[in-house]
Design a protein around this motif. Structure first.
Motif, PDB file in Angstrom:
ATOM      1  N   UNK B 185     -16.391 -31.748  15.497  1.00 11.38           N
ATOM      2  CA  UNK B 185     -16.648 -32.141  16.884  1.00 11.38           C
ATOM      3  C   UNK B 185     -15.395 -32.357  17.706  1.00 11.38           C
ATOM      4  N   UNK B 186     -14.266 -31.768  17.305  1.00  8.94           N
ATOM      5  CA  UNK B 186     -13.034 -31.941  18.078  1.00  8.94           C
ATOM      6  C   UNK B 186     -13.094 -31.125  19.373  1.00  8.94           C
ATOM      7  N   UNK B 187     -12.522 -31.625  20.456  1.00 16.18           N
ATOM      8  CA  UNK B 187     -12.522 -30.862  21.710  1.00 16.18           C
ATOM      9  C   UNK B 187     -11.651 -29.611  21.597  1.00 16.18           C
ATOM     10  N   UNK B 188     -11.902 -28.646  22.488  1.00 17.68           N
ATOM     11  CA  UNK B 188     -11.283 -27.317  22.421  1.00 17.68           C
ATOM     12  C   UNK B 188      -9.751 -27.373  22.366  1.00 17.68           C
ATOM     13  N   UNK B 189      -9.155 -28.124  23.275  1.00 15.71           N
ATOM     14  CA  UNK B 189      -7.691 -28.161  23.355  1.00 15.71           C
ATOM     15  C   UNK B 189      -7.089 -28.716  22.064  1.00 15.71           C
ATOM     16  N   UNK B 192      -7.368 -26.173  19.249  1.00 17.67           N
ATOM     17  CA  UNK B 192      -6.382 -25.090  19.362  1.00 17.67           C
ATOM     18  C   UNK B 192      -5.029 -25.514  18.798  1.00 17.67           C
ATOM     19  N   UNK B 193      -4.549 -26.651  19.261  1.00 20.28           N
ATOM     20  CA  UNK B 193      -3.219 -27.090  18.834  1.00 20.28           C
ATOM     21  C   UNK B 193      -3.202 -27.399  17.338  1.00 20.28           C
ATOM     22  N   UNK B 229      -7.143 -29.004   4.987  1.00 16.26           N
ATOM     23  CA  UNK B 229      -6.211 -30.025   5.470  1.00 16.26           C
ATOM     24  C   UNK B 229      -6.394 -30.333   6.950  1.00 16.26           C
ATOM     25  N   UNK B 230      -6.873 -29.337   7.695  1.00 19.14           N
ATOM     26  CA  UNK B 230      -6.962 -29.486   9.154  1.00 19.14           C
ATOM     27  C   UNK B 230      -7.845 -30.655   9.573  1.00 19.14           C
TER      28      UNK B 230
END
Lengths: 409, 313
Positions: B185-189, B192-193, B229-230
């Motif tokens: 559920x992480x936001x797009x930006x 990406x990073x 890991x991400x």
């Protein structure tokens, strides 16, 4: 999340290109064929109605309440001028024509035969019906003492434009009256029945033969917007107080109920065809989705292991199914509409036209038109069917256990 | 020593084979038959077949054997014999396993095929439930959770690396890593990073947009490690992560896991039966026939520990 799901679904659809391609082909061909059949039947129906309205029925008819036969009303009524005035004042009314329809005998020096006689005011009838456009020799009736006859009648009687023939019929008092009329024109509609058994003469001539005075048997009304038929009929009925005046108001659906029955039968056949097409489409998608599910059980296990809930993987499969349906829908609709467009311009030779034109004038070439309402139903059905086809695989995938799925070979 | 992240107590896992599933499903039929007035009717072929379908036995041989019995009586006797023999079909994958894993540890589960390594990892991952015993993660007992709760638990706490890499083939390396973050559920930006960062970290900066079929085995496993890991898990579980790799690549993958463990502080448990891989382990728990036979600290040289791992905590 939704965008990612859709992206994944689209890629999965094209994972096995050949298999998905075959399934998509079935959806595309099925839908395109369905659009074509819908257009064909609806165009045929619309043409049939338009011909019937333009030549014979008109949109609305005012008849005597005593008449039993809506096609050839046998009872007369008076006060037509007042009713005509009320009708003409209505903004939705395009044209009005007073008529007497009766049967009689037509005779030339060579032969005689029974015919249906349409007696009209030529000026009004020309605005209301297209019969004058079918005149091939001479011209449509203009004045009293003239008659327009069908090509087959002319052939049977060996009558030509300018020659005199005699019309005979039973008058109100029971006597057999006759009148000699000059042939003003010979029309050829292509309809065997129309060309062989109908003639047109003026209202005044008919009233003289029948001894009806100023009475008529019907008033035909053409309206601007055919889709507002029932609403206009109701309003006009109130305006001329049909019941109080011993009259009745009929729409073309009442006059030619057989057309409605033919339409209903054709619609039933269409529903049957649609059902068969969609069952085949549903089974095709279901088969593809199940094969895709069995090939990717490990992958679903992985997703669950990563933390995807059962509903997530179920929705993914459902999305794939809808995606496949939507791609098929897009191309199927594009092909279907393109085919209809082509036949809209070049026309479709219709062998059936010969049979259809037996009773009423009907063109042998059908120019297809879009049946947007029916097409919209077909589109909705494809969406529903592709959703339904995805339900079984979605349920099956939601019952997978991650560990077992990961062990799946 | 840091606090215990994971504590396994008396974990036992017994698998029922198809035959056992078959028999337990038919138990109900026998119960009904016992109370039925007409035994012949209760054990009718139709009813037995209905029960047979219901429990979805996959063993075709068993089905054939069952059908070959011919008469109703023959089939009933055949089933009764199987009931008496059912213990013969049970398989104990794990037996009374006690194990404590501390935060920040990198532990190898060692043992030959069939020793119970994968089953133990699956139980820790909440992919399977133990037949008996308890799994406690950060003081929380993982028993009795529903499927969705387990999924939430895995999402919040675990990362996975598999022997067969298990990347989603229609997604690029980048998208595979991003998928785990989407689930989280992480936001797009942020996705990406983080995805770029972690792929660069595992050395895949130049091939992050390739799909798995255009990556080598070692690169695919790096993607899998990046994906694990991400999501910043507390524990990464790796089931034979080097089994499908050549020795040089295997060493590189182990180095990478070692870096993740040391630099990110992520606890890692991996299984292997490869002596070369185990030689690099800092702690090795040896399993044989479903039991822990040795638990050793092997940094520098192997150190023999007590097999009672509970006491190590």
């Amino acid at each position: 999340m939704i965008l990612a799901l859709i992206k994944l679904a689209i890629r999965n659809v094209f994972r096995n290109r050949r298999r998905s391609g075959l399934t998509l082909a079935s959806v595309i061909i099925g839908l395109a064929a369905l659009f074509f059949i819908q257009s064909l039947i609806k165009s045929l129906q619309a043409d049939m109605v338009e011909r019937a309205i333009s030549v014979f029925n008109s949109h609305i008819q005012v008849q005597s309440a005593k008449s039993d036969d809506p096609k050839v009303p046998e009872a007369s009524f008076s006060g037509a001028a007042r009713i005509e005035e009320i009708l003409r004042r209505d903004p939705d009314v395009l044209a009005v024509s007073k008529r007497i329809l009766f049967t009689g005998l037509i005779a030339s020096p060579l032969n005689s035969m029974g015919v249906g006689i349409f007696s009209v005011d030529p000026k009004d009838e020309t605005q209301l019906s297209t019969i004058s456009s079918y005149v091939k020799k001479g011209e449509f009736i203009k004045d009293n003492g003239t008659i327009a006859i069908g090509a087959r009648i002319a052939k049977n009687l060996d009558a030509r434009v300018g020659e005199k023939i005699v019309i005979m019929a039973q008058s109100r008092d029971g006597a057999f009256e006759g009148k000699a009329l000059r042939v003003a024109g010979i029309y050829e509609t292509g309809s065997y029945t129309w060309d062989a058994s109908m003639v047109y003469m003026t209202l005044q001539d008919a009233q003289a033969i029948l001894a009806w005075g100023g009475d008529i048997s019907s008033i035909a009304v053409k309206i601007r917007d055919a889709s507002a038929l029932e609403r206009v009929e109701e309003r006009l009925g109130k305006a001329i107080a049909v019941k109080e005046n011993g009259l009745k108001m009929l729409t073309w659906k009442d006059v030619s109920s057989e057309i409605i029955h033919i339409q209903e039968f054709q619609d039933s056949v269409l529903i049957l065809v649609i059902s068969v097409v969609f069952v085949i489409v549903a089974l095709g998608i279901l088969n593809t989705m199940l094969m895709s599910l069995f090939e990717r059980i490990r992958e679903f296990g992985l997703m669950m292991a990563l933390g995807a809930k059962r509903k997530h993987v179920a929705v993914l499969l459902l999305a794939e199914s809808i995606c496949m349906g939507s791609i098929g829908l897009f191309w199927g609709a594009a092909w279907g509409l393109s085919i209809i467009s082509v036949f809209h311009f070049i026309g479709l030779p219709l062998p059936l036209g010969e049979a259809l034109s037996y009773f009423l004038p009907f063109e042998k070439t059908l120019y297809l038109r879009f049946a947007w309402g029916s097409h919209a139903w077909a589109v909705l059905c494809v969406i529903l069917v592709s959703m339904a086809a995805g339900i079984i695989p979605a349920i099956r995938v939601s019952r997978l256990r991650a560990a077992e799925a990961l062990r799946h070979v | 020593m840091s606090e215990a992240l994971l504590k396994l107590s008396k974990i036992t896992k017994i698998y029922k084979t198809n035959e056992i599933a078959f028999l337990s499903g038919l138990g109900d039929v026998f119960d009904n038959a016992r109370h039925a007035e007409n035994l012949r009717e209760a054990l009718s072929f139709k009813k037995l077949m209905a029960a047979y379908q219901e429990i979805k036995v996959t063993a075709k041989a068993k089905r054939r054997e069952f059908l070959d019995q011919g008469s109703v009586r023959g089939r009933a006797e055949y089933l009764r014999d199987l009931v008496y023999k059912q213990n013969e079909f049970a398989v104990s994958a794990l037996l009374d396993v006690d194990l404590v894993i501390h935060a920040g540890e990198m532990t190898a589960l060692a043992g030959p095929s069939g020793s119970g390594k994968s089953t133990l990892l699956n139980i820790i991952a909440t992919l399977e439930e133990p037949t008996s015993g308890s799994v406690v993660f950060e003081g929380r007992d993982l028993g009795g959770m529903g499927e969705d709760q387990r999924a939430d638990f895995r999402l919040a706490n675990l990362g996975f690396v598999f022997q067969a890499f298990n990347l989603i083939p229609v997604l690029s390396a980048y998208e595979n890593v991003e998928y785990a973050l989407i689930l989280k559920g992480l936001p797009y930006a942020r996705r990406q990073s983080l995805t770029r960062e972690v792929l660069e970290y595992v050395g895949l900066k130049d091939c992050m947009h390739r799909r798995p079929n255009r990556l080598s085995g070692g690169q695919q496993q790096r993607v899998a490690i990046a994906r694990a890991a991400a999501v910043a898990p507390k524990l990464i579980l790796a089931d034979e992560p080097t089994a499908n790799l050549d020795s040089k690549t295997a060493v590189a993958i182990l180095d990478l896991m070692d870096r993740v463990n040391k630099e990110m502080g992520t606890t890692i448990i991996y299984s292997s039966h490869d002596p070369l891989v185990l030689a690099r382990a800092r702690r090795a728990v040896h399993l044989r026939d479903g039991e822990v036979v040795k638990d050793e600290i092997c940094e520098g040289r192997p150190v023999q520990l007590s097999t009672d791992t509970a006491s190590a905590s």
